[in-house]
Design an enzyme around this catalytic site. Structure first.
Site, PDB file in Angstrom:
ATOM      1  N   ARG A   1       0.225   7.642  -2.858  1.00 46.58           N
ATOM      2  CA  ARG A   1       0.724   8.703  -1.974  1.00 46.58           C
ATOM      3  C   ARG A   1       2.199   8.980  -2.228  1.00 46.58           C
ATOM      4  O   ARG A   1       2.647  10.128  -2.196  1.00 46.58           O
ATOM      5  CB  ARG A   1       0.496   8.308  -0.511  1.00 46.58           C
ATOM      6  CG  ARG A   1      -0.887   8.651   0.003  1.00 46.58           C
ATOM      7  CD  ARG A   1      -1.130   8.045   1.367  1.00 46.58           C
ATOM      8  NE  ARG A   1      -1.451   6.628   1.264  1.00 46.58           N
ATOM      9  CZ  ARG A   1      -1.578   5.820   2.300  1.00 46.58           C
ATOM     10  NH1 ARG A   1      -1.377   6.289   3.524  1.00 46.58           N
ATOM     11  NH2 ARG A   1      -1.902   4.562   2.142  1.00 46.58           N
TER      12      ARG A   1
ATOM     13  N   HIS B   1       3.137   3.304  -8.991  1.00 45.87           N
ATOM     14  CA  HIS B   1       2.940   1.871  -9.220  1.00 45.87           C
ATOM     15  C   HIS B   1       4.199   1.241  -9.808  1.00 45.87           C
ATOM     16  O   HIS B   1       4.582   0.124  -9.448  1.00 45.87           O
ATOM     17  CB  HIS B   1       1.759   1.641 -10.154  1.00 45.87           C
ATOM     18  CG  HIS B   1       0.431   2.007  -9.551  1.00 45.87           C
ATOM     19  ND1 HIS B   1       0.057   1.584  -8.300  1.00 45.87           N
ATOM     20  CD2 HIS B   1      -0.598   2.751 -10.032  1.00 45.87           C
ATOM     21  CE1 HIS B   1      -1.166   2.047  -8.021  1.00 45.87           C
ATOM     22  NE2 HIS B   1      -1.575   2.748  -9.065  1.00 45.87           N
TER      23      HIS B   1
ATOM     24  N   LEU C   1      11.700 -20.035  -4.072  1.00 43.35           N
ATOM     25  CA  LEU C   1      10.682 -19.303  -3.318  1.00 43.35           C
ATOM     26  C   LEU C   1       9.410 -19.299  -4.132  1.00 43.35           C
ATOM     27  O   LEU C   1       9.444 -19.200  -5.361  1.00 43.35           O
ATOM     28  CB  LEU C   1      11.140 -17.867  -3.032  1.00 43.35           C
ATOM     29  CG  LEU C   1      10.160 -16.974  -2.237  1.00 43.35           C
ATOM     30  CD1 LEU C   1      10.931 -16.059  -1.278  1.00 43.35           C
ATOM     31  CD2 LEU C   1       9.314 -16.114  -3.180  1.00 43.35           C
TER      32      LEU C   1
ATOM     33  N   ASP D   1       0.822  -1.203   0.000  1.00 41.85           N
ATOM     34  CA  ASP D   1       0.000   0.000   0.000  1.00 41.85           C
ATOM     35  C   ASP D   1       0.861   1.259   0.000  1.00 41.85           C
ATOM     36  O   ASP D   1       1.922   1.300   0.631  1.00 41.85           O
ATOM     37  CB  ASP D   1      -0.900  -0.008   1.243  1.00 41.85           C
ATOM     38  CG  ASP D   1      -2.029   0.997   1.137  1.00 41.85           C
ATOM     39  OD1 ASP D   1      -2.330   1.438   0.014  1.00 41.85           O
ATOM     40  OD2 ASP D   1      -2.599   1.334   2.184  1.00 41.85           O
TER      41      ASP D   1
ATOM     42  N   SER E   1      -8.183  -5.258   4.597  1.00 41.07           N
ATOM     43  CA  SER E   1      -8.776  -4.898   3.300  1.00 41.07           C
ATOM     44  C   SER E   1      -9.152  -6.090   2.422  1.00 41.07           C
ATOM     45  O   SER E   1      -8.808  -6.144   1.237  1.00 41.07           O
ATOM     46  CB  SER E   1      -7.824  -3.973   2.534  1.00 41.07           C
ATOM     47  OG  SER E   1      -7.659  -2.756   3.228  1.00 41.07           O
TER      48      SER E   1
END
Length: 249
Positions: A37, A50, A144, A33, A205
């Site tokens: 901003r 992004h 991974l 998140d 969320s």
């Protein structure tokens, strides 16, 4: 710094004594998140935030490998994100394609297996094809596991699992937690030991509602594009200081 849950999943397993709990969170989930901003604070378009976020993902995954993490699930695009401005959604779809070709392709060469969870039918066809191709080419990687939640919602996943069970005609008395979990989008996704959310928000969320039932939660103020190895180490250290009893003594 975070919230502590102290309950044990009801899966027929014997209680785990504290000394048996791993000091390393082998499976983590991240709500990435703060991209918007980050961009606004720098006078940049949201797309730039992004794009910076994709670079943060790559360096975080690389750091996780070095720190002994085995599985990472990240919240890339939620079912609610379709409500964002059309231009931003289009830019995100293009960015996902770029990310698969660049960041995720590089991670694949480092031994990372990538899988997508959620819906795909609403994504552009070219993006769907790239998702499928990446999953196929990384299927044998074992260093991974990277799970990317795309067009994903926790409630939608639970509803879909219930629908699948209803359509199967299973006897209700045969439904237990294991049966239900087997009908989730990705039954092989391990329940996260640790959830990290960036940007200072204190909520999950609609992310992995079933799987996060007993996860440790760590919330950090760092915006996602600024997240990296140091922040990951701090979150893992916070986890290591905790001792969960899962409802036991």
């Amino acid at each position: 710094m975070g919230l502590l849950t102290r309950f044990r999943t009801l899966r027929g397993l014997q209680p785990i004594r504290e000394r048996e709990l791993p000091e390393i969170a082998r499976s983590i989930a991240i709500i990435m998140d703060g991209n918007g901003r980050w961009a606004r604070r720098r006078g940049l378009p949201v797309a730039a935030g992004h794009r910076a976020g994709t670079r943060a993902l790559r360096r975080t995954v690389e750091a996780a490998i070095d720190l002994g993490v085995e599985s990472i699930a990240v919240y890339a695009f939620s079912t609610e994100n379709w409500s964002r401005p059309h231009e931003e959604v289009e830019a995100l779809m293009e960015l996902f394609s770029e990310t698969i070709e660049r960041e995720l392709a590089d991670l694949a060469r480092e031994g990372v297996r990538t899988r997508f969870i959620g819906r795909r039918d609403r994504a552009p066809l070219t993006l769907q094809e790239k998702m499928a191709a990446l999953e196929e080419t990384t299927a044998g990687n074992e260093r991974l596991n990277l799970w990317i939640a795309f067009d994903y919602g926790g409630r939608a996943e639970i509803v879909e699992a219930a629908r699948r069970l209803a359509e199967s005609g299973i006897d209700p008395d045969e439904i237990d937690e294991n049966t239900f979990a087997a009908n989730l989008f990705a039954p092989e996704l391990p329940d996260p030991d640790l959830l990290i959310r960036t940007s200072g928000e204190l909520r999950i969320s609609n992310f992995l509602l079933w799987q996060l039932a007993y996860s440790e939660l760590v919330f950090v103020d760092t915006l996602w594009p600024d997240f990296g190895p140091r922040e990951l180490r701090e979150a893992l250290a916070a986890y290591a200081r905790r001792r969960r009893r899962f409802g036991g003594r």
